[in-house]
Design a protein around this motif. Structure first.
Motif, PDB file in Angstrom:
ATOM      1  N   ARG A 206      30.706   0.502 -85.637  1.00  0.00           N
ATOM      2  CA  ARG A 206      30.665   0.926 -84.226  1.00  0.00           C
ATOM      3  C   ARG A 206      31.029  -0.215 -83.288  1.00  0.00           C
ATOM      4  N   SER A 207      31.439  -1.340 -83.865  1.00  0.00           N
ATOM      5  CA  SER A 207      31.854  -2.525 -83.078  1.00  0.00           C
ATOM      6  C   SER A 207      30.734  -3.023 -82.169  1.00  0.00           C
ATOM      7  N   GLU A 208      29.499  -2.949 -82.665  1.00  0.00           N
ATOM      8  CA  GLU A 208      28.385  -3.472 -81.873  1.00  0.00           C
ATOM      9  C   GLU A 208      28.373  -4.993 -81.988  1.00  0.00           C
ATOM     10  N   ARG A 209      28.489  -5.642 -80.862  1.00  0.00           N
ATOM     11  CA  ARG A 209      28.620  -7.092 -80.865  1.00  0.00           C
ATOM     12  C   ARG A 209      27.405  -7.772 -81.486  1.00  0.00           C
ATOM     13  N   ARG A 210      26.210  -7.252 -81.195  1.00  0.00           N
ATOM     14  CA  ARG A 210      24.989  -7.850 -81.724  1.00  0.00           C
ATOM     15  C   ARG A 210      24.971  -7.752 -83.257  1.00  0.00           C
ATOM     16  N   THR A 211      25.376  -6.626 -83.783  1.00  0.00           N
ATOM     17  CA  THR A 211      25.409  -6.440 -85.236  1.00  0.00           C
ATOM     18  C   THR A 211      26.444  -7.340 -85.873  1.00  0.00           C
ATOM     19  N   GLN A 212      27.591  -7.475 -85.211  1.00  0.00           N
ATOM     20  CA  GLN A 212      28.631  -8.363 -85.736  1.00  0.00           C
ATOM     21  C   GLN A 212      28.117  -9.803 -85.820  1.00  0.00           C
ATOM     22  N   GLU A 213      27.380 -10.207 -84.811  1.00  0.00           N
ATOM     23  CA  GLU A 213      26.855 -11.568 -84.805  1.00  0.00           C
ATOM     24  C   GLU A 213      25.816 -11.759 -85.917  1.00  0.00           C
ATOM     25  N   LEU A 214      24.994 -10.728 -86.110  1.00  0.00           N
ATOM     26  CA  LEU A 214      24.004 -10.810 -87.183  1.00  0.00           C
ATOM     27  C   LEU A 214      24.688 -10.934 -88.541  1.00  0.00           C
ATOM     28  N   LEU A 215      25.724 -10.145 -88.742  1.00  0.00           N
ATOM     29  CA  LEU A 215      26.450 -10.209 -90.015  1.00  0.00           C
ATOM     30  C   LEU A 215      27.049 -11.600 -90.214  1.00  0.00           C
ATOM     31  N   TYR A 216      27.606 -12.136 -89.152  1.00  0.00           N
ATOM     32  CA  TYR A 216      28.185 -13.471 -89.243  1.00  0.00           C
ATOM     33  C   TYR A 216      27.112 -14.499 -89.613  1.00  0.00           C
ATOM     34  N   LYS A 217      25.952 -14.399 -88.973  1.00  0.00           N
ATOM     35  CA  LYS A 217      24.906 -15.391 -89.238  1.00  0.00           C
ATOM     36  C   LYS A 217      24.394 -15.297 -90.673  1.00  0.00           C
TER      37      LYS A 217
END
Lengths: 249, 208
Positions: B18-29
């Protein structure tokens, strides 16, 4: 200490390095974030959704046009009933007959042909008259040809047409009633085909084969000034249809 | 820890789709350090490895909707990182050191005390390989690719892949022998090459 095979050698590196982790700097995520808005712009331009919506609109329009296609319906009685009054029973051969409306001949050449046939066989023709001394059309039924309903022919004459053919005037009450509605149109398929004299009439002919609606998708009329569009029916958009209908009537 | 990481990564999948920025950042971390570890084995230095990591994660977020659930989400991300590393290698390395199959280096049979090897030592050894040998050794020995897959990825023949792997193994073993010789002669560190880490110099290595 022990000997090392190639597989053990590879396994040594895999065990130690496959899950090896190195902490990245903050600049990496910052660089990723810079590129993510560009991705969002791409997502905001839904080409596939636009294409799907266009396809849905075209299909919907097609379905709507198909639903609005007017079926051909005949109004009024589907059969013509010829009644004979009590007095008329004295007339030989007169009887109540039921004739399919589609078998009525309305064009003058047909009437002429039938009238001529009646003159040749007068003894087999029933002549009916109207009450109150009115001049009514003469209905002649050729009973020889009535082998079945589909072969029944009926000739209609009036005083304005076919001079020389006798019009019966009587003061008795016998009459022949032709039960029909004057304003009922005869279906197109039984009308005499129009001649193709111009490109417009050719288009009309082709369109009439494809578009069975009363108001065709496009229709032309031939006038002194040439071929003109008399009506357009695009479903939602119609124009010229009233004028066209009035011309037809 | 692996289980918790796997569950968390899989849980983040839908949010990333869903291109959720917060989720993307969590995945990256969650995955950045592990994926940087992958990139470090292919890159010539840390800067190039971080560039690979950045390009790889951008691809992940771009193509996450194409992930069909065949295999783990983390495995899919790892393959994207490896492919990104291969692309970088192919851009940088137009001329690969292809060795014919007849020239395969026949490494001497050696024995090592493998328990003494550290991750940093192994990383240093791999980085001493030429880029062609390094990428083939990484793909085959660590990622588990077949020679056919390596050949397709790198645009070389299977024979070339086998020969480069054999050569890479030989070079690595040769370096370990040198380390063993160094350790067998006390106070001779000054005679060793500069590329041998000190930690490996203390390892007991025996050559047959």
């Amino acid at each position: 200490m022990h000997s090392v095979s190639d597989d053990d050698f590879d396994q040594l590196f895999q065990d130690k390095l496959y899950l090896h982790e190195v902490e990245p700097t903050d600049a990496v995520w910052a660089g990723i974030k810079e590129q993510l808005p560009a991705l969002r712009k791409v997502r905001n331009f839904p080409i596939l959704r636009l294409a799907a919506a266009s396809m849905a609109a075209v299909i919907g329009l097609g379905i709507w046009l198909a639903k609005t296609k007017e079926p051909i319906r005949l109004s009024g009685n589907s059969e013509i009933e010829i009644e004979q009054a009590p007095v008329a029973s004295k007339i030989a051969g007169a009887e109540v007959m039921t004739i399919p409306r589609s078998k009525v001949l309305s064009t003058t050449p047909d009437r002429m042909m039938l009238t001529k046939a009646l003159e040749e066989q007068p003894q087999k023709t029933a002549k009916l008259s109207s009450p109150a001394g009115k001049v009514v059309p003469e209905f002649s039924v050729d009973k020889n040809n009535i082998t079945d309903e589909s072969k029944l022919t009926l000739a209609i004459k009036d005083e304005n047409e076919t001079p020389g053919i006798e019009t019966v005037v009587s003061d008795n009450s016998s009459h022949l009633a032709l039960v029909s509605e004057d304003d009922t149109e005869i279906p197109e398929e039984f009308q005499k085909p129009k001649k193709i004299r111009s490109v417009g009439s050719l288009v009309n002919f082709v369109v009439s084969k494809v578009d069975k609606r009363k108001n065709k998708i496009i229709e032309f009329v031939d006038s002194d000034e040439g071929t003109m569009v008399s009506g357009v029916n695009l479903g939602l958009v119609k124009f010229g249809t009233k004028e066209k209908n009035s011309n037809h009537n | 820890m692996n289980l918790s990481r796997k569950l968390s990564v899989d849980d983040l999948l839908e949010g990333c789709k869903r291109s959720e920025r917060r989720t993307q950042e969590l995945l990256y971390k969650v995955l950045a350090s592990r994926m940087l570890g992958v990139c470090m084995r292919y890159a010539k230095d840390r800067f190039e490895a971080e560039d690979m990591l950045q390009m790889g994660f951008v691809k992940v977020f771009q193509k996450v909707t194409e992930f069909r659930g065949e295999g783990s989400f983390e495995g899919w991300i790892r393959r994207i990182m490896v492919n990104t590393a291969i692309e970088t290698y192919r851009k940088n390395q137009r001329m690969m050191n292809v060795v014919d199959i007849e020239e395969v280096y026949d490494a001497p049979q050696v024995t090592f005390d493998m328990k003494g090897l550290e991750v940093r030592d192994l990383m240093n050894l791999i980085h001493q390989l030429s880029p062609g040998y390094k990428v083939v050794f990484n793909l085959y020995a660590i990622e588990g690719y077949s020679h056919k897959e390596i050949a397709e990825q790198l645009g070389i023949t299977e024979g070339a892949s086998k020969s480069q792997l054999s050569r890479a193994r030989g070079i690595l073993k040769e370096k370990l022998v040198r380390i063993e010789r160094q350790t067998s002669v006390p106070n001779s560190n000054a005679q060793l090459g500069n590329d041998v880490p000190l930690t490996m110099a203390a390892m007991p290595i025996k050559v047959n």
